[in-house]
Design an enzyme around this catalytic site. Structure first.
Site, PDB file in Angstrom:
ATOM      1  N   HIS A  13       0.796  -1.233   0.000  1.00  0.00           N
ATOM      2  CA  HIS A  13       0.000   0.000   0.000  1.00  0.00           C
ATOM      3  C   HIS A  13       0.827   1.282   0.000  1.00  0.00           C
ATOM      4  O   HIS A  13       0.277   2.367  -0.051  1.00  0.00           O
ATOM      5  CB  HIS A  13      -0.931   0.017   1.216  1.00  0.00           C
ATOM      6  CG  HIS A  13      -0.201   0.213   2.510  1.00  0.00           C
ATOM      7  ND1 HIS A  13       0.413  -0.804   3.174  1.00  0.00           N
ATOM      8  CD2 HIS A  13       0.033   1.327   3.232  1.00  0.00           C
ATOM      9  CE1 HIS A  13       0.983  -0.340   4.262  1.00  0.00           C
ATOM     10  NE2 HIS A  13       0.781   0.951   4.323  1.00  0.00           N
TER      11      HIS A  13
HETATM   12  C1  UD1 Z   1      -1.658   5.077   6.552  1.00  0.00           C
HETATM   13  C2  UD1 Z   1      -0.304   5.456   7.140  1.00  0.00           C
HETATM   14  C3  UD1 Z   1       0.690   4.358   6.856  1.00  0.00           C
HETATM   15  C4  UD1 Z   1       0.187   3.017   7.306  1.00  0.00           C
HETATM   16  C5  UD1 Z   1      -1.155   2.760   6.655  1.00  0.00           C
HETATM   17  C6  UD1 Z   1      -1.723   1.435   7.062  1.00  0.00           C
HETATM   18  C7  UD1 Z   1       0.157   7.885   7.088  1.00  0.00           C
HETATM   19  C8  UD1 Z   1       0.989   8.921   6.460  1.00  0.00           C
HETATM   20  N1  UD1 Z   1       0.217   6.672   6.517  1.00  0.00           N
HETATM   21  O1  UD1 Z   1      -1.502   5.029   5.150  1.00  0.00           O
HETATM   22  O2  UD1 Z   1       1.884   4.640   7.548  1.00  0.00           O
HETATM   23  O3  UD1 Z   1       1.096   2.009   6.937  1.00  0.00           O
HETATM   24  O4  UD1 Z   1      -2.032   3.809   7.045  1.00  0.00           O
HETATM   25  O5  UD1 Z   1      -2.918   1.180   6.443  1.00  0.00           O
HETATM   26  O6  UD1 Z   1      -0.498   8.143   8.065  1.00  0.00           O
HETATM   27  N2  UD1 Z   1      -8.986   4.714   2.727  1.00  0.00           N
HETATM   28  C9  UD1 Z   1     -10.211   4.118   2.738  1.00  0.00           C
HETATM   29  N3  UD1 Z   1     -10.699   3.685   3.932  1.00  0.00           N
HETATM   30  C10 UD1 Z   1     -10.015   3.827   5.098  1.00  0.00           C
HETATM   31  C11 UD1 Z   1      -8.776   4.464   5.069  1.00  0.00           C
HETATM   32  C12 UD1 Z   1      -8.260   4.887   3.881  1.00  0.00           C
HETATM   33  O7  UD1 Z   1     -10.851   3.968   1.709  1.00  0.00           O
HETATM   34  O8  UD1 Z   1     -10.524   3.409   6.155  1.00  0.00           O
HETATM   35  C13 UD1 Z   1      -8.420   5.156   1.437  1.00  0.00           C
HETATM   36  C14 UD1 Z   1      -8.697   6.599   1.160  1.00  0.00           C
HETATM   37  O9  UD1 Z   1      -8.978   6.730  -0.198  1.00  0.00           O
HETATM   38  C15 UD1 Z   1      -7.402   7.300   1.468  1.00  0.00           C
HETATM   39  C16 UD1 Z   1      -6.374   6.220   1.179  1.00  0.00           C
HETATM   40  O10 UD1 Z   1      -7.012   4.985   1.463  1.00  0.00           O
HETATM   41  O11 UD1 Z   1      -7.223   8.443   0.705  1.00  0.00           O
HETATM   42  C17 UD1 Z   1      -5.143   6.337   2.019  1.00  0.00           C
HETATM   43  O12 UD1 Z   1      -5.470   6.448   3.417  1.00  0.00           O
HETATM   44  P1  UD1 Z   1      -4.532   7.295   4.399  1.00  0.00           P
HETATM   45  O13 UD1 Z   1      -5.035   7.203   5.785  1.00  0.00           O
HETATM   46  O14 UD1 Z   1      -4.331   8.654   3.842  1.00  0.00           O
HETATM   47  O15 UD1 Z   1      -3.139   6.593   4.293  1.00  0.00           O
HETATM   48  P2  UD1 Z   1      -2.747   5.052   4.192  1.00  0.00           P
HETATM   49  O16 UD1 Z   1      -2.245   4.793   2.828  1.00  0.00           O
HETATM   50  O17 UD1 Z   1      -3.833   4.180   4.711  1.00  0.00           O
END
Ligand code: UD1
Length: 437
Positions: free
Chosen positions: A246
């Site tokens: 991811h």
């Molecule tokens: C975050 C952490 C990362 C961790 C990862 C585990 C930061 C900078 N990164 O990254 O260190 O390894 O979590 O999962 O904090 N989304 C959903 N549903 C959710 C959450 C996210 O659909 O419940 C989608 C959204 O489109 C979002 C994208 O995933 O824009 C990324 O989510 P985000 O929380 O920004 O970062 P992660 O890539 O999950």
């Protein structure tokens, strides 16, 4: 004396780090030693992760209490997400006036909550301090550096953490080598995890010898269940590879993702690749039109036969929605090999002694390379295949579990913080709770 602590969770990798702290606080409060402070805590969820399978499932599996406060921040660009947490958490701090804020890991919520607290002169403890990949393109590296720079108590999982902090000029009296808190959760839940049905649901374990269903289709009722046993299985468990992916560097860059997938398709000739897919990655696979390399399953209920085509393994990567903590731990502990770009999984595979191929060119957890089962292959398809071949040839390293990765890290942290909050003992008076006391 009473003390009020706020514990912060935001994203998936935070939940298994806070669950042991809550257990340790409860244990501390039930101690008969009347000289100890009583700790009142509130659990704050920033809402950075909000999907049921990215958050709720972990609360259930880890038996975390419902959050006392939910900030409902959700997704966004880094500035937007970090800014929203900062604004909302500051309101909580002004209202609750805690004595201490505990943040864990390196996600955006970690930094935002630490920053809000320190600006209000509230003490901050950072659990999992001192990790450095030395790659500032990783958003987590910025979060780690800044959170450590402003925290009052820095709890490190391994000695290189202490060294990194010392090099950055952080005074030694703030640093406590306490071990890896994720290992507390892993050891606490491992037996329970091994009893989940995920291996059967995924059609990986199918024979009666294991007490499982006799056939590939475990979903049919006993009365309807066909009698035939799948004789293609040489063992009771179909050997499989488990994958997570991811990181923006791997999934937001089409070329990088294509290289990785190229290597993985080679691997899929030897092992079915099981891929609980992060929402970010699912979105990117579609955006890049790469669905052809993947088989998307609507649930983790997969028939054994779906892994095969014309008597050989189907050359696809098997995707399904993210799993909860227990199911994932069960899969990890039974995998032949794990391919990942996660941080925590590098540690968990080291403890479980499962080969780990990390799809990155750096790691903030180098002890997993020197003492564990981890190897870095970046996005290089040849290296991916070469490392899997070593696994097939039985050339895997045996890990040594790093010192203090013993399941008692949270207890050490709570004992140190409780004593410090009690008026502050000098470091050498903390009763040998941290290894360097
Ligand atoms: C975050 C952490 C990362 C961790 C990862 C585990 C930061 C900078 N990164 O990254 O260190 O390894 O979590 O999962 O904090 N989304 C959903 N549903 C959710 C959450 C996210 O659909 O419940 C989608 C959204 O489109 C979002 C994208 O995933 O824009 C990324 O989510 P985000 O929380 O920004 O970062 P992660 O890539 O999950």
């Amino acid at each position: 004396m009473n003390k009020n602590w706020l514990l912060v969770v935001g994203a998936r990798p935070n939940f298994m780090k806070v669950a042991p702290l809550i257990r340790a606080i409860d244990k501390h409060n039930h101690s008969r030693d009347s000289s100890l402070v009583t700790i009142h805590y509130l659990l704050v969820h920033t809402g950075q992760h909000y999907d049921a399978n990215m958050s709720d499932a972990f609360f259930r599996d880890l038996k975390l209490p419902e959050p006392d406060l939910h900030l409902g921040v959700g997704s966004g660009n880094h500035g937007e997400q970090t800014g929203k947490v900062l604004i909302e958490f500051e309101k909580v701090l002004l209202r609750e006036k805690p004595d201490l804020v505990i943040v864990v890991g390196d996600v955006n919520s970690t930094l935002a909550c630490a920053l809000a607290a320190v600006k209000l002169h509230i003490r901050v403890a950072h659990v999992e301090a001192g990790l450095r990949s030395f790659d500032r393109n990783m958003p987590e590296e910025i979060n780690r550096l800044l959170t450590d720079a402003i925290s009052d108590y820095l709890f490190t999982p391994s000695p290189e953490g202490d060294e990194n902090l010392a090099k950055e000029g952080i005074p030694g009296e703030k640093i406590f080598l306490v071990g890896d808190i994720m290992v507390d959760s892993l050891l606490f839940h491992l037996d329970q995890a091994k009893s989940t049905e995920i291996l059967y649901r995924l059609g990986l374990r199918t024979t009666a010898a294991d007490g499982g269903p006799q056939t590939a289709d475990h979903r049919t009722s006993t009365a309807d269940r066909p009698a035939a046993i799948d004789y293609r299985l040489s063992t009771s468990l179909l050997p499989f590879a488990l994958m997570t992916l991811h990181r923006p560097a791997n999934v937001d860059d089409k070329q990088a993702l294509e290289k990785i997938v190229h290597g993985l398709l080679e691997v899929s000739a030897h092992f079915p690749i099981l891929f609980p897919v992060h929402p970010r990655t699912a979105k990117q696979i579609k955006a890049f039109g790469m669905e052809g390399s993947f088989q998307f399953h609507s649930s983790p209920d997969i028939k054994h036969d779906e892994y095969f085509e014309n008597g050989a393994l189907r050359r696809k990567i098997h995707c399904f929605a993210p799993l909860g903590y227990l199911d994932f731990l069960n899969l990890m502990s039974n995998a032949k090999v794990v391919l990942t770009d996660s941080g925590g999984i590098q540690e968990e595979t080291t403890v479980l002694n499962i080969p780990c191929i990390t799809l990155r060119d750096t790691t903030e957890r180098p002890i997993t390379l020197t003492e564990g089962t981890n190897v870095l292959v970046h996005n290089d398809p040849e290296k991916i295949v070469a490392e899997v071949r070593k696994v097939l040839d039985g050339q895997t390293r045996v890990s040594q579990c790093p010192s203090l990765w013993d399941g008692h890290t949270a207890e050490r942290i709570v004992a140190i913080l409780a004593r410090r909050q009690c008026g502050g003992l000098a470091r050498h008076q903390c009763g040998g709770l941290a290894s360097h006391c």
